[in-house]
Design an enzyme around this catalytic site. Structure first.
Site, PDB file in Angstrom:
ATOM      1  CD1 TRP A  16      55.652  20.016 135.550  1.00 30.05           C
ATOM      2  CD2 TRP A  16      54.355  20.449 137.545  1.00 30.05           C
ATOM      3  NE1 TRP A  16      54.246  19.768 135.594  1.00 30.05           N
ATOM      4  CE2 TRP A  16      53.521  20.083 136.500  1.00 30.05           C
ATOM      5  CE3 TRP A  16      54.078  20.778 138.830  1.00 30.05           C
ATOM      6  CZ2 TRP A  16      52.160  19.866 136.850  1.00 30.05           C
ATOM      7  CZ3 TRP A  16      52.601  20.492 139.279  1.00 30.05           C
ATOM      8  CH2 TRP A  16      51.825  19.844 138.419  1.00 30.05           C
ATOM      9  CG  HIS A  17      54.534  22.625 142.132  1.00 25.57           C
ATOM     10  ND1 HIS A  17      55.325  21.787 142.289  1.00 25.57           N
ATOM     11  CD2 HIS A  17      53.412  22.007 142.578  1.00 25.57           C
ATOM     12  CE1 HIS A  17      54.911  20.517 142.519  1.00 25.57           C
ATOM     13  NE2 HIS A  17      53.870  20.663 142.884  1.00 25.57           N
ATOM     14  N   GLY A  18      56.003  26.167 139.692  1.00 31.20           N
ATOM     15  CA  GLY A  18      55.921  27.693 139.252  1.00 31.20           C
ATOM     16  C   GLY A  18      57.173  28.453 139.147  1.00 31.20           C
ATOM     17  CG  PHE A  58      50.575  24.610 140.799  1.00 30.93           C
ATOM     18  CD1 PHE A  58      51.260  25.972 141.192  1.00 30.93           C
ATOM     19  CD2 PHE A  58      49.968  24.018 141.748  1.00 30.93           C
ATOM     20  CE1 PHE A  58      51.283  26.208 142.408  1.00 30.93           C
ATOM     21  CE2 PHE A  58      49.932  24.509 143.017  1.00 30.93           C
ATOM     22  CZ  PHE A  58      50.703  25.724 143.562  1.00 30.93           C
TER      23      PHE A  58
END
Lengths: 402, 516
Positions: free
Chosen positions: B358-360, B516
């Site tokens: 999800w963060h990247g 993000f």
């Protein structure tokens, strides 16, 4: 999908809800809290702003106590002073970026027979020319002729590449005549430069105001003369000593340019002529025409080596497009436009450059000759070169004036 | 628009606050105005200057329509995303519960639209790079990697939007009464770009709350809001940005191939650990505080996370709204902890892998997620066997707290490398994290060239223990804002602190979680 969960789930926690904010009536805040907050925020901030404006630690505010010495405010003060107290109102204005700042006013005077002031300022674009012309007209300076040298990407709309417009905030007369909403953006940028360090610097200036500006020639890398002419002292000295490396200078400039372009997501988009800049340029031309001022416009050349190192085919196309736009808007108003991007077009020499973009006075002289339909080689008047000027500098320069 | 800018604090916020409360009283006015203001706030990133903004609205000019679409493109993406979800949920709500097929189809359409949007904007580069590597492994030539500009906040608002549709599908939330309600919920500017990730059920009742019917703001809420906003601003500008400035020489040296001794490496990673906390929690405090100004109570996102005594506790305190989202929409549907222990461990690891992703789109984020998944699974097993120290004794409590902190810091070393090398999709991108972890423990890769050594500045050396003490002994922003009897002297202190913060606006450092 299952909706149930057991309490032993390691990730389980109660829903992230806000804590209860029931506050007993006697403890509840009224508008007094918000008003006190606003006052204690805005009053110190206003005081800090006042200190910065008066002390001018950033050099970006129109302070009388400590006037800014960057080229825009300095030249605006100079043209005013010259018109009122020295040589009278200039009748020919040379405008453009730093690449036009070595057009020698005495030479143009000899060519046209009119008093000339070089009003070139760093990284100038249509916004500056319009602002300068508005300021000149409002100050009672109505030139007969304006010579404008345009950088190939001066019509591009990128603020990252041009941080110099902010200098207009440092001269109240210029700032007032900036178009809207660019004036707001400039003001906002100037205000954002107010920091703890600039406040401290401004306080020191206020506590101990400088009485006179007196700088040593040895400590400056460039010098502006009273008529707006620029001398690159370091370069002149190095060239005279035979140590100036033009190729190295071009390579370095090319690297710097690419680093600056790396800061933007889509470099071509920011180099491409922006509608707003074209509109500002048209406003500038219209203002000149409505005041009976003749304008001669030239697109400036780059050094061929620099072009080979730096300009991609797409960038060259943008330059061609910009030139076509300039030709069109000038022709529509009956003004003369010349494209000097090729050195052959004005008999320019690749040796007569300081770097990839800045020409020496000799190349600029040939360019001006061509703009006035004279052969490049013809020397209308002999004027002192930079080295001779440095040996015997005139009374008024950036060394000794605010 | 950044919260930490003059245009926001002196122009946008006062105008939005004034018009919201005093421009009109009707619900439609307030919802409509808030939505419009939020879209302007969101689109501000697409403009370099005010004139660009003004010109983007002049669609009657030649090329005006093209300019409009170009400058407002990310707002239009958000509008399209929320429209799909709103209409899918509305159609779903009209279907009888027994028409499961139709409801599932609508849910699938909505989820595909949201995940597709994320996949395109966020993961296109990652997956095209992976495909390229597989292709090359099979003997093919190099394939181009897709480069797509990520719209700010897309990870946050797509999760919010998805949760809405899933809740309607599950029948645990009522559908929005109007498109305006829904658009206001998704676009509400305080939480829009970096959370907290709010749920429709958190907000639904608030738009119909008596607070919104008042002719003037509830000044107690405004006082709490201003206090939280100022504390968040100070955390970001005075602490996080200062840490960033002090750490920059260390990390720049590292990023350009320089080496670090263990002391400098720990200082760099600890500095990043605290910067991330103060930066992100500062943003969350500001968002929550701004919510109060508009009578919207946003959920708490941080609850002194470095006081956590185990990995599970950490995720109850860190980015709470993300962890609860993942719990409710991923972990529990996977089976939660209802099966065998290995299944619980598996579910935890899968959930945290996706939290990392999800963060990247980078392997390092996946590794960071895996690390936290393993920590949680390991903790679950250890606690089940009674091998995790009890918190009952003071010593046990402090040991657990510091041990958890140590584990979390190791994770941040990987996370920071991912944050910087996000676009490095290949396996090579893992190297910086391994190098940093090695240097923290004095291990240097064999054959590594001599490189300039980084030096810890005295200020960084002082800030790290101060931040550690702050995180371990001080109450958090919510405890202060809700615990204090807010008086004028507090307003005076907060307002003066805000003036000090304003002198840092010019640095314009983004919040870390914007990317993000």
């Amino acid at each position: 999908m299952s909706l149930e969960a057991t309490v032993s789930d390691p990730l389980i926690r109660e829903q992230a809800t806000v804590r209860a904010t029931t506050v007993p009536a006697e403890n509840r805040s009224g508008p007094g809290f918000a008003l006190t907050w606003a006052a204690s925020f805005l009053i110190p901030l206003a005081a800090v702003m006042a200190v910065n404006i008066l002390g001018n630690g950033t050099g970006l505010f129109p302070s009388k106590l400590n006037p800014a010495v960057s080229d825009r405010p300095w030249k605006a003060r100079r043209i005013d002073h010259q018109a009122r107290h020295e040589r009278g109102k200039p009748e020919v204005l040379v405008m453009g970026s730093s690449r036009m700042m070595q057009v020698q006013p005495p030479y143009v005077e000899a060519l046209t027979g009119h008093r000339t002031f070089n009003w070139g300022v760093s990284a100038a674009g249509p916004l500056d020319w319009l602002t300068q012309l508005r300021y000149a007209l409002d100050s009672g300076i109505k030139p007969r002729l304006i010579i404008v040298g345009v950088d190939e990407f001066a019509l591009g709309g990128n603020l990252i590449l041009n941080r110099f417009e902010i200098q207009n905030a440092a001269h109240w007369g210029l700032f007032r005549r900036m178009p809207f909403p660019e004036n707001l953006s400039t003001l906002a940028n100037a205000v954002e430069q107010v920091r703890l360090e600039s406040t401290w610097e401004s306080l020191k200036i206020l506590a101990n105001p400088p009485v006179a500006r007196k700088r040593s020639m040895k400590r400056v890398s460039y010098l502006l003369l009273g008529d707006g002419y620029l001398i690159y002292r370091d370069r002149v000295v190095a060239k005279a000593a035979g140590t100036y490396d033009l190729a190295q200078s071009i390579r370095q400039q090319s690297v710097d340019w690419r680093l600056r372009l790396d800061q933007v997501a889509d470099p071509l988009e920011v180099l491409r002529p922006a509608e707003r800049n074209i509109e500002l340029f048209e406003q500038f031309l219209d203002l000149a025409r409505s005041n009976g001022i003749e304008v001669r416009v030239a697109m400036l050349p780059l050094h061929p080596y620099y072009v080979s190192l730096t300009l991609t085919p797409a960038m060259k196309r943008i330059r061609t497009d910009a030139s076509a736009i300039l030709a069109r808007v000038c022709a529509e108003r009956g003004f003369r436009y010349r494209d000097f991007t090729s050195l052959d077009s004005f008999g320019g020499s690749a040796d007569e450059f300081w770097d990839g973009a800045h020409q020496t006075p000799e190349n600029l002289r040939r360019m001006i000759n061509t703009l006035f339909d004279l052969p490049p080689a013809q020397v209308v008047a002999k004027v002192p070169n930079d080295f001779q000027i440095l040996e015997n500098p005139p009374a008024v320069t950036t060394l000794n004036t605010w | 628009m950044l919260f930490n800018s003059y245009e926001f604090v002196l122009l946008f916020l006062p105008v939005a606050f004034g018009l919201f409360w005093y421009g009109g009283r009707g619900l439609r006015w307030r919802l409509g105005f808030l939505t419009l203001a939020s879209y302007v706030f969101y689109s501000w990133w697409q403009f370099d200057s005010l004139d660009e903004f003004a010109r983007s609205l002049a669609v009657w000019r030649p090329g005006g329509i093209r300019d409009f679409f170009w400058h407002w493109r990310f707002s239009l993406v958000m509008l399209a995303s929320s429209s799909v979800d709103y209409f899918a949920a509305a159609a779903m709500a009209k279907l009888a519960p027994e028409r499961r097929g139709g409801r599932r189809l609508l849910l699938a359409v909505s989820l595909c639209a949201n995940i597709g949007l994320l996949a395109f904007f966020k993961y296109a580069g990652f997956f095209s790079a992976m495909a390229g590597q597989v292709w090359q492994f099979m003997g093919g030539g190099p394939l181009p990697v897709m480069a797509v500009v990520l719209p700010v906040g897309i990870s946050f608002y797509t999760f919010e939007s998805m949760s809405y549709v899933i809740d309607i599908y599950r029948g645990v939330a009522a559908p929005a009464r109007s498109y305006l309600d829904y658009a206001a919920f998704i676009s509400f500017f305080p939480h829009l770009v970096a959370g907290p990730i709010i749920r429709w059920s958190d907000i639904l009742h608030q738009f119909r709350d008596e607070a919104w019917e008042r002719p003037a703001p509830d000044w107690q809420q405004v006082a709490i809001g201003l206090t939280l906003f100022t504390m968040g601003m100070a955390k970001k500008l005075v602490i996080a940005d200062r840490l960033h400035a002090e750490m920059t020489p260390l990390w720049s040296n590292f990023d350009t191939g320089g080496s670090m001794g263990p002391g400098a490496a720990w200082a760099a990673v600890l500095g990043y650990t605290f910067r991330l906390y103060f930066d992100f929690s500062g943003y969350s405090d500001m968002a929550t505080g701004l919510g109060h100004l508009f009578a919207v109570r946003l959920p708490q996102n941080f609850d002194s996370p470095y006081k956590a005594t185990d990995p599970s506790d950490f995720w109850r305190r860190w980015h709470i709204t993300l962890s609860t989202w993942l719990r409710d929409y991923l972990y529990i549907p996977l089976g939660g902890s209802r099966g065998a222990k290995w299944k619980t461990a598996r579910n935890l690891v899968i959930t945290m892998l996706l939290a990392g992703l999800w963060h990247g789109a980078a392997w390092l984020f996946v590794i960071w997620g895996a690390w936290h998944g393993l920590m949680l699974a390991g903790f679950h097993i250890l606690r089940g066997r009674g091998w995790w120290a009890s918190n009952e004794s003071r010593v046990g409590h402090w040991f657990n707290r510091q041990f958890t902190f140590f584990l979390v810091v190791l994770g941040w070393a990987v996370f920071r490398a991912a944050d910087v090398h996000e676009k490095g999709y290949g396996w090579d991108s893992i190297r910086p994290a391994l190098t940093m972890l090695g240097q923290m423990f004095g291990i240097r890769a064999a054959g590594a060239p001599d490189a300039p050594q980084a030096i810890v500045t005295p200020l960084l050396g002082a800030l790290i223990p101060l931040c550690w003490a702050w995180c371990n002994f001080m109450p958090n922003s919510f405890q202060v804002a809700y615990g204090l009897k807010l008086r004028k002297r507090h307003a005076l202190a907060a307002g003066s602190a805000m003036a000090l913060c304003a002198l840092h606006f010019g640095f314009k450092l983004d919040f870390l979680y914007f990317r993000f």
